[in-house]
Design an enzyme around this catalytic site. Sequence first.
Site, PDB file in Angstrom:
ATOM      1  N   CYS A   1      46.696 -14.112 -66.548  1.00 50.39           N
ATOM      2  CA  CYS A   1      47.027 -15.675 -67.219  1.00 50.39           C
ATOM      3  C   CYS A   1      47.395 -16.555 -65.739  1.00 50.39           C
ATOM      4  CB  CYS A   1      48.737 -15.758 -68.104  1.00 50.39           C
ATOM      5  SG  CYS A   1      49.335 -14.400 -67.608  1.00 50.39           S
TER       6      CYS A   1
ATOM      7  N   TRP B   1      49.983   6.289-109.299  1.00 45.48           N
ATOM      8  CA  TRP B   1      49.258   5.966-107.525  1.00 45.48           C
ATOM      9  C   TRP B   1      47.468   6.518-108.163  1.00 45.48           C
ATOM     10  CZ3 TRP B   1      52.010   3.016-104.245  1.00 45.48           C
ATOM     11  CH2 TRP B   1      53.654   3.219-104.470  1.00 45.48           C
TER      12      TRP B   1
ATOM     13  N   HIS C   1      54.393  -8.850 -68.769  1.00 47.50           N
ATOM     14  CA  HIS C   1      52.630  -8.428 -68.555  1.00 47.50           C
ATOM     15  C   HIS C   1      52.230  -6.875 -68.052  1.00 47.50           C
ATOM     16  CE1 HIS C   1      51.761 -13.044 -69.887  1.00 47.50           C
ATOM     17  NE2 HIS C   1      52.164 -12.341 -70.783  1.00 47.50           N
TER      18      HIS C   1
ATOM     19  N   GLU D   1      49.849  -6.684 -65.624  1.00 52.26           N
ATOM     20  CA  GLU D   1      49.756  -6.623 -64.566  1.00 52.26           C
ATOM     21  C   GLU D   1      51.407  -6.279 -63.807  1.00 52.26           C
ATOM     22  OE1 GLU D   1      47.056  -9.850 -66.045  1.00 52.26           O
ATOM     23  OE2 GLU D   1      48.682  -8.976 -66.513  1.00 52.26           O
TER      24      GLU D   1
ATOM     25  N   ALA E   1      43.478  -0.622-111.197  1.00 50.17           N
ATOM     26  CA  ALA E   1      44.859  -0.409-112.224  1.00 50.17           C
ATOM     27  C   ALA E   1      44.200  -0.036-113.336  1.00 50.17           C
ATOM     28  CB  ALA E   1      45.211  -1.337-112.188  1.00 50.17           C
ATOM     29  N   MET E   2      45.091   0.849-114.188  1.00 49.76           N
ATOM     30  CA  MET E   2      44.275   1.250-115.444  1.00 49.76           C
ATOM     31  C   MET E   2      44.336   0.184-116.177  1.00 49.76           C
ATOM     32  SD  MET E   2      44.513   4.176-115.902  1.00 49.76           S
ATOM     33  CE  MET E   2      44.400   5.324-117.824  1.00 49.76           C
ATOM     34  N   ALA E   3      44.304  -0.553-117.935  1.00 48.55           N
ATOM     35  CA  ALA E   3      44.082  -1.580-118.374  1.00 48.55           C
ATOM     36  C   ALA E   3      45.969  -1.854-118.721  1.00 48.55           C
ATOM     37  CB  ALA E   3      43.657  -1.040-119.831  1.00 48.55           C
TER      38      ALA E   3
END
Length: 375
Positions: free
Chosen positions: A80, A175, A55, A57, A167-169
């Site tokens: 902890c 992209w 960790h 520490e 998105a397109m139809a």
Amino acid sequence: MNDFSLADHKFMQRAISLAKRGHFTTSPNPRVGCVIVRNEEVVGEGFHQKAGQGHAEVHALKQAGIKANGATAYVTLEPCSHYGLTPPCAEALIKAQVTHVIAAMVDPNPKVSGRGLELLNAAGITTQFGLLEQDARALNPGFIQLMTTKLPYVRCKLAASLDGKTAMASGESQWITSAEARIDVQRLRAQSCAVICGADSVIFDDAKMTVRWHDLGELKNSYAETDVRQPVRIIIDGKNRLTPDLAIFQSESKILLIRHTIENDHTWPHFVEQVQIDKAENSEYINLTLLLRYLAKQGLNDVLVESGSQLSGAFVSQNLVNELILYQAPKLIGHDGRGLVNMPTVLQLDEAKNLEIQDMRMIGKDIRLTAIFKR
């Protein structure tokens, strides 16, 4: 009431900066930084790098050596107090004979939650907490969410045109956004414990849902390829449509195949596990709340939903998303294009899902908007 000096703020800010270095590697463990200061001089510092390793520490104390005796430790999360994969950090601080510990926040983990500070106090070490707490909390939304709600922190990533079309139809979407935006998405994947997608994304987009190190941009300067771990890939396949020949199953990293009925009609790669999750009540679809509870039990506390409008809309409409990340490209597709999220239409404006914008910036030619859902 805690009174913190300008020097205290400076040293804790340094600890927070150190914690950020583990942003892509510590999950599911929290990102933690520690600075050891003696006579206003930093004598040791460290951060948690990977689960199972030392960790913050421990690294800071090792660097400080005997100079830790009589020093102050600044740590972003309460040390902890229990034995996990590593010994308790509170005990290490006691053994090193530090005299004062300042924690940015109390650990939300019920196994700790104040016990670490109590252990230090019992050993004669004075403690304070609450310094730059909001900055420290921002380091670990997934860890905090899991410890307080037993559910993971869920981000939903969407990409659309300026008129809100994904998105397109015809379904064509590669992209809409720029290469820079796609690199930024790789960063989101890299910081996540798991990535959730639907079967449609796998079948129609030939998606692999992996972190591609060569597409991480400037992050490659900070992380070796071997240090960036792959998120667990969660594929919701309620209709059992997927087959082992798809591209996603050619990349070797853990996959959970989520189904409401398990069929053994295929031989899956060794890294694929079929998981049965019941359907939602009066629905043909997987119960998403049960899925998130299952993921939480696996320790997956920071989850990215990266899917189409149907699945994204289901997560949003069921109030299961904490944070929305929207990339908008400078394009107009028109009303026949596919919408952003498929969710029930509200009848009154006060029924709309309300968000609070946290950040907005340019990523390449696109806009990236980050917002959290207001409950």
